[in-house]
Scaffold this motif. Structure first.
Motif, PDB file in Angstrom:
ATOM      1  N   PHE A  15       0.797  -1.221   0.000  1.00 24.65           N
ATOM      2  CA  PHE A  15       0.000   0.000   0.000  1.00 24.65           C
ATOM      3  C   PHE A  15       0.831   1.274   0.000  1.00 24.65           C
ATOM      4  O   PHE A  15       0.293   2.368  -0.019  1.00 24.65           O
ATOM      5  CB  PHE A  15      -0.963  -0.013   1.199  1.00 24.65           C
ATOM      6  CG  PHE A  15      -1.954  -1.133   1.134  1.00 24.65           C
ATOM      7  CD1 PHE A  15      -2.890  -1.201   0.118  1.00 24.65           C
ATOM      8  CD2 PHE A  15      -1.928  -2.158   2.075  1.00 24.65           C
ATOM      9  CE1 PHE A  15      -3.799  -2.242   0.052  1.00 24.65           C
ATOM     10  CE2 PHE A  15      -2.835  -3.199   2.005  1.00 24.65           C
ATOM     11  CZ  PHE A  15      -3.772  -3.242   1.001  1.00 24.65           C
TER      12      PHE A  15
ATOM     13  N   GLU B 256       2.879   2.502  -2.354  1.00 23.79           N
ATOM     14  CA  GLU B 256       2.655   3.210  -3.619  1.00 23.79           C
ATOM     15  C   GLU B 256       1.316   2.734  -4.176  1.00 23.79           C
ATOM     16  O   GLU B 256       1.224   1.696  -4.827  1.00 23.79           O
ATOM     17  CB  GLU B 256       3.785   2.929  -4.600  1.00 23.79           C
ATOM     18  CG  GLU B 256       5.100   3.539  -4.180  1.00 23.79           C
ATOM     19  CD  GLU B 256       6.159   3.376  -5.245  1.00 23.79           C
ATOM     20  OE1 GLU B 256       5.838   3.619  -6.433  1.00 23.79           O
ATOM     21  OE2 GLU B 256       7.276   2.994  -4.881  1.00 23.79           O
ATOM     22  N   LYS B 257       0.267   3.529  -3.916  1.00 19.40           N
ATOM     23  CA  LYS B 257      -1.103   3.130  -4.263  1.00 19.40           C
ATOM     24  C   LYS B 257      -1.304   2.978  -5.773  1.00 19.40           C
ATOM     25  O   LYS B 257      -2.004   2.072  -6.215  1.00 19.40           O
ATOM     26  CB  LYS B 257      -2.091   4.136  -3.673  1.00 19.40           C
ATOM     27  CG  LYS B 257      -2.159   4.066  -2.173  1.00 19.40           C
ATOM     28  CD  LYS B 257      -3.147   5.033  -1.616  1.00 19.40           C
ATOM     29  CE  LYS B 257      -3.111   4.891  -0.093  1.00 19.40           C
ATOM     30  NZ  LYS B 257      -3.956   5.827   0.581  1.00 19.40           N
ATOM     31  N   THR B 258      -0.670   3.817  -6.567  1.00 19.83           N
ATOM     32  CA  THR B 258      -0.820   3.721  -8.019  1.00 19.83           C
ATOM     33  C   THR B 258      -0.263   2.401  -8.530  1.00 19.83           C
ATOM     34  O   THR B 258      -0.908   1.704  -9.318  1.00 19.83           O
ATOM     35  CB  THR B 258      -0.101   4.897  -8.713  1.00 19.83           C
ATOM     36  OG1 THR B 258      -0.586   6.128  -8.165  1.00 19.83           O
ATOM     37  CG2 THR B 258      -0.345   4.879 -10.203  1.00 19.83           C
TER      38      THR B 258
ATOM     39  N   PHE C  11       0.134  -0.286  -6.828  1.00 25.37           N
ATOM     40  CA  PHE C  11      -0.730  -1.339  -6.290  1.00 25.37           C
ATOM     41  C   PHE C  11      -1.964  -1.514  -7.169  1.00 25.37           C
ATOM     42  O   PHE C  11      -2.340  -2.638  -7.532  1.00 25.37           O
ATOM     43  CB  PHE C  11      -1.130  -1.011  -4.844  1.00 25.37           C
ATOM     44  CG  PHE C  11      -2.138  -1.961  -4.271  1.00 25.37           C
ATOM     45  CD1 PHE C  11      -1.782  -3.255  -3.937  1.00 25.37           C
ATOM     46  CD2 PHE C  11      -3.455  -1.567  -4.086  1.00 25.37           C
ATOM     47  CE1 PHE C  11      -2.713  -4.137  -3.416  1.00 25.37           C
ATOM     48  CE2 PHE C  11      -4.387  -2.444  -3.566  1.00 25.37           C
ATOM     49  CZ  PHE C  11      -4.020  -3.727  -3.232  1.00 25.37           C
TER      50      PHE C  11
END
Length: 192
Positions: A10, A12-14, A16
């Motif tokens: 989580f 780096e949400k992009t 992920f």
């Protein structure tokens, strides 16, 4: 350990979301291909499942009846009938040909079956009836008939001979070869 994995996922949400989207797409693609494969097998095995036969006897080295011809010596049918427990034995003929109707050229598989016992006959008629003995009649696959604008009682030419369409069958069309049914005697004459 779980906390470290969750933090990495989580952080780096992009990245992920891109990873999850890629995995989801791959799973959807696998399910679609599995469905396509199952449907294709169901279509290709429809004749074998619905012919009324429990066992098919083919010449040595032939493992399918759709794409490879199998010729058995005369008398095999009688030998099979004489085996204890065999109730019926019937030879069928089948040949791939191209049906020419106007500008349409469609590869088809003609099945010649013995009218008296019905093994190998069309299993589901949408309309009409099965061919009768001594007549130049056939049953055409419904989808094939619709594509070629052929109706019941029309006459079509196959290998230079005219046949009357007396029935239209369902579930007899695969993505490659729709089935056409006629008497074994008529098909044998066509093949001669």
């Amino acid at each position: 350990m779980f906390r470290i994995a969750a933090k990495n996922l989580f952080h780096e949400k992009t990245r992920f979301l891109i990873s999850v989207s890629g995995i989801t797409f791959a799973l959807i693609l696998i399910l679609m291909l599995e469905g396509f494969s199952g449907g294709l097998y169901a279509q290709l095995s429809a004749f074998d499942r619905n012919s009324g036969a429990d066992i098919f006897i083919l010449q040595k080295g032939v493992d399918n009846s759709l794409f490879v011809g199998s010729v058995l010596p005369a008398g095999v049918e009688k030998k099979v009938k004489s085996i204890k427990g065999v109730k019926k034995s019937s030879g069928i003929l089948y040949i791939p040909v191209v049906l020419v109707k106007g500008k349409n050229k469609t590869p088809i598989q003609i099945v010649g079956y013995q009218l008296k016992d019905g093994l190998g006959a069309p299993w589901l008629l949408a309309s009409g009836r099965r061919p009768k003995a001594g007549r130049q009649e056939l049953v055409l696959d419904l989808a094939l008939a619709q594509r070629n604008k052929v109706n019941l009682n029309d006459r079509i030419k196959i290998l230079g001979k005219r046949f009357k369409v007396v029935g239209l069958s369902r579930e007899t069309s695969s993505w490659m070869l729709p089935l056409v049914f006629m008497s074994r005697r008529n098909l044998a004459k066509l093949m001669a």
